[in-house]
Design an enzyme around this catalytic site. Structure first.
Site, PDB file in Angstrom:
ATOM      1  N   CYS A   1       0.830  -1.198   0.000  1.00 19.36           N
ATOM      2  CA  CYS A   1       0.000   0.000   0.000  1.00 19.36           C
ATOM      3  C   CYS A   1       0.866   1.250   0.000  1.00 19.36           C
ATOM      4  CB  CYS A   1      -0.910   0.007   1.214  1.00 19.36           C
ATOM      5  SG  CYS A   1      -2.343  -1.039   1.042  1.00 19.36           S
TER       6      CYS A   1
ATOM      7  N   HIS B   1      -7.911   8.325 -13.567  1.00 22.35           N
ATOM      8  CA  HIS B   1      -9.262   7.795 -13.712  1.00 22.35           C
ATOM      9  C   HIS B   1     -10.302   8.590 -12.940  1.00 22.35           C
ATOM     10  CE1 HIS B   1      -7.185   5.788 -10.386  1.00 22.35           C
ATOM     11  NE2 HIS B   1      -8.358   5.695  -9.797  1.00 22.35           N
TER      12      HIS B   1
ATOM     13  N   GLY C   1       0.147   1.964 -14.664  1.00 19.38           N
ATOM     14  CA  GLY C   1       0.417   0.916 -15.630  1.00 19.38           C
ATOM     15  C   GLY C   1       0.718  -0.418 -14.987  1.00 19.38           C
TER      16      GLY C   1
ATOM     17  N   ASP D   1       2.082  -3.575 -13.260  1.00 20.98           N
ATOM     18  CA  ASP D   1       2.961  -3.781 -12.113  1.00 20.98           C
ATOM     19  C   ASP D   1       3.281  -2.481 -11.398  1.00 20.98           C
ATOM     20  OD1 ASP D   1       2.978  -6.476 -12.585  1.00 20.98           O
ATOM     21  OD2 ASP D   1       4.846  -6.456 -13.719  1.00 20.98           O
TER      22      ASP D   1
ATOM     23  N   ASP E   1     -14.995   4.263  -1.491  1.00 21.51           N
ATOM     24  CA  ASP E   1     -14.913   3.652  -2.819  1.00 21.51           C
ATOM     25  C   ASP E   1     -13.602   2.890  -2.990  1.00 21.51           C
ATOM     26  OD1 ASP E   1     -17.296   4.900  -3.167  1.00 21.51           O
ATOM     27  OD2 ASP E   1     -16.627   6.314  -4.701  1.00 21.51           O
TER      28      ASP E   1
ATOM     29  N   GLU F   1      -8.628  -4.335   0.164  1.00 21.02           N
ATOM     30  CA  GLU F   1      -9.141  -2.983  -0.072  1.00 21.02           C
ATOM     31  C   GLU F   1     -10.437  -2.730   0.688  1.00 21.02           C
ATOM     32  OE1 GLU F   1      -7.512  -0.618  -1.434  1.00 21.02           O
ATOM     33  OE2 GLU F   1      -5.877  -1.939  -1.979  1.00 21.02           O
TER      34      GLU F   1
END
Length: 708
Positions: free
Chosen positions: A100, A176, A184, A186, A202, A403
């Site tokens: 993370c 986004h 991208g 990895d 979210d 998550e």
């Protein structure tokens, strides 16, 4: 730390320049984004890492001088590494691992302000999908990830369809829309926001990654003799190992795969998604491509993107598109869909030419790191179009469970075995550690259900991946003939049974043992609503449960005593309430009881089903004397009076019931809701505004039988 900062699950992408030999001179293939850290020394890499994840700033706030040692000591303590203060090999390995991207706060911690949801029925909406997995696999992965947390808390998770959801789930690439771009392949795997209104809560997933179930690309199969089981890669055929679907052993061009590791021994196979098998969408009724076909006066012998601006591959389903205007989209396959390179999302083209040599599989030629790649046109030397072949991918279930822990308010654990430990690592055991459970109990208290292990899945659902924003259509039901070597074997037959000699009667079994308690049953053979009571069948016996006038449990009763003509086991049962007919199914046979008479056994092909259908998972009643007959991943309309299916009505399960397991072993309807059972769990579907929506995932025993 601001509560608006997302939790970023990060894999540091280490880039390299890779050489391919060509007349003794290396040929360098430049991979997009591979150069992000290729020129960094280990020290520079560590400095960047320590700054990005807050360790450098924390050390400075403690009055430490500009030195790596204090920050490294903090990092090593947080990640439970040997506290050397040095940039040793173990620390470098951790720096290069998935993790993370926010400062690590420690175990049992939540976000600043102890953020949590203040209601227990949490709603979620899957706003978009990745093409790496069939949609019902994605739905199932998310449902199982939520079940990890509902199993140990009073929380429930209900799927809805709209922005009013507490947790909105989406896949995206690069920037986004939330100010925290992905980077991208990895790179950043996913991120989630802490509980709260708007974007908070979210969860976003990077669609530049390969999403899988942790064991490589997921490729569903059709037909064959493996009952829709996914491909097993690698598999062995005639002594050779295959990492993707193949046409070897066939002369019709239809790609196939083994569904076990050794086809030569097990003879289990299925056909892979292919334009030679079916097409999706369009107006070609799912028919396979016809090659060659004419489009705008030109002849095409393969799927093409000509005439389209969106890049989707299509074909004509007749020999002349200009004349017939019949078309469909060509299916994609995860085993040959590339990531990275300069053709991400496109499919490998085999054979292809590289440095003058022809390749019919993915290769590591031209690379010093051994990574497999392929060309996405027939000639790399001319077109320079390529991408990486699929690797093991990241388990969507495990990443989602992590998550969703953040979306519930949990921060990271410093226990390496914990789900909430910053680093991604794949494992098949129950993901929750005592550390995770203590953290979530701190926020929401204890749940009432034991065994936090989530429902298992069989790795893949047999549907092809659909392009985004489009509804899927079923493949044609004209089956390919023959496998690579041998034909499939038939289903076991229970043997003939005679009509009953007396009317059905019910009496409990005489003995009383622990086996008499249905709460001790892991998985029931079948569950059905008969005369307003749920009937739970197992090994020749059954129990009746009704919640009318309080929860009432009766039994066990002997099947042979109530229905003497029936074998001791069954796959599914269904009652047509109007004429009081009860349908029983065992493998490829059906019995129908009406009062004291019995019809059967009858073979399923008498119902209008093909001989390849060897199991009825269940029936769901519909108006007008109709029902939906379900066999694994397919559904037919069934006339209860004529006891015939409409062969033209066949469709895929996910067209009608998105989000339920394709491999449910039992389906039934109870109190106007449909239940899909897999293992010891059920997915409940409500019918609202003509939308079939999964509204609950829970235990059969604890939630249906109300076991203590």
């Amino acid at each position: 730390m601001s509560p608006w900062q997302p939790l970023l699950l990060v894999l540091l992408a280490l880039g390299y320049s890779f050489a391919a030999p060509h007349q003794r001179q290396p040929t360098y293939v430049v991979f997009p984004r591979d150069l992000k850290t290729s020129n960094l020394t280990d020290t520079q890499l560590a400095e960047d890492y320590l700054y990005r994840y807050g360790y450098t700033r924390a050390a400075q706030m403690m009055g430490e001088k500009q030195s790596l040692r204090p920050a490294l000591l903090m990092l090593q303590k947080q990640l439970s590494l040997p506290q050397t203060g040095e940039l040793d090999s173990e620390t470098l390995k951790a720096i290069r691992s998935p993790r993370c991207g926010v400062p690590d706060v420690g175990k049992f911690q939540t976000f600043d302000g102890d953020l949590k949801w203040h209601h227990h029925n949490i709603t979620y909406w899957i706003q978009s999908y990745t093409e790496d997995l069939p949609r019902d696999v994605i739905d199932d992965s998310f449902a199982r990830a939520f079940a990890v947390w509902s199993a140990v808390t009073p929380l429930t998770f209900t799927r809805v369809y709209g922005l009013e959801a507490d947790i909105v789930i989406q896949f995206g690439v690069a920037e986004h829309g939330d100010g925290y771009p992905f980077d991208g392949k990895d790179g950043l795997l996913a991120h989630a926001f802490p509980p709260g209104p708007g974007i908070q809560g979210d969860a976003h997933f990077d669609d530049d990654e390969l999403w899988s179930l942790g064991k490589g690309a997921v490729v569903p199969t059709y037909f064959g003799n493996a009952n829709g089981a996914p491909c097993h890669f690698p598999f062995t055929f005639e002594g050779r190992s295959y990492l993707s679907c193949t046409t070897d052993g066939r002369n019709d061009g239809k790609p196939w795969c083994g569904t076990t590791a050794d086809y030569d021994t097990d003879r289990k196979y299925g056909f892979c998604p292919s334009e030679n098998l079916y097409t999706e969408h369009g107006n070609g009724d799912g028919k396979p491509c016809v090659f060659p076909f004419i489009f705008e006066g030109h002849s095409y012998s393969a799927c093409t993107t000509k005439g389209r601006s969106d890049g989707y591959r299509w074909c004509a389903t007749t020999a002349n598109y200009d004349q017939d205007k019949a078309d469909g989209f060509c299916p994609t396959r995860a085993d040959v869909t590339v990531t990275g390179g300069n053709s991400a999302g496109e499919m490998c083209v085999f054979p292809f030419v590289f440095l003058g040599k022809q390749y019919s599989t993915c290769t590591s030629e031209g690379r010093s790191d051994g990574r497999l790649w392929c060309a996405t046109t027939s000639n790399f030397d001319a077109d320079k179009k390529w991408g990486f072949c699929p690797d093991q991918g990241y388990s969507l279930f495990l990443v989602a469970a992590h998550e969703f822990g953040h979306a519930l308010g949990l921060d990271h654990s410093s226990v390496p075995e914990a789900l909430m430990y910053p680093m991604y690592h794949y494992h098949e055991d129950s993901p929750l550690h005592e550390d995770d459970i203590k953290g979530i109990h701190h926020l929401y208290g204890r749940g009432s259900k034991p065994d936090p292990r989530p429902p298992a899945t069989t790795a893949a659902e047999p549907q092809p991946t659909a392009p985004p924003t489009m509804c899927s259509t079923a493949p044609p039901m004209a089956y390919p003939t023959g496998g690579p070597t041998v034909a499939p074997t038939g289903a076991p037959s229970p043997g003939p049974t005679g009509p009953p000699t007396a009317g059905p009667s019910e009496a409990p079994t005489e003995s009383s043992t622990p086996d008499d308690n249905p709460c001790n049953v892991d998985v029931f053979d079948a569950i059905a609503d008969i005369q307003g009571a749920l009937h739970f069948f197992k090994d020749g016996r059954y129990w009746k449960f009704s919640n009318h006038g309080g929860n009432q449990l009766q039994g066990p009763f002997l099947i042979a005593r109530t229905w003497p003509a029936f074998p001791s086991k069954l796959n599914s049962a269904f009652e047509d309430p109007q004429p009081k007919k009860i349908f029983f199914f065992l493998w490829a046979q059906m019995w129908v009881y009406t009062g004291q008479s019995v019809l059967g056994p009858r073979s399923l092909d008498k119902l209008g089903l093909g001989s390849e259908v060897t199991l009825v998972t269940g029936l769901l009643p519909r108006r007008g004397g109709k029902a939906l007959l379900i066999s694994r991943e397919r559904i037919w309309k069934f006339d209860l009076k004529s006891q015939k299916v409409d062969p033209q009505s066949v469709t895929r399960l996910d067209n009608e019931f998105s989000g339920v397991p394709w491999n449910s072993h039992n389906v039934f309807q109870y109190q106007d809701k449909a239940y899909f059972c897999h293992d010891k769990y059920f997915w409940r579907v409500s019918f609202h505004n003509r939308v079939n929506q999964v509204d609950h995932v829970a235990y059969v025993t604890y939630d249906l039988l109300q076991c203590p």
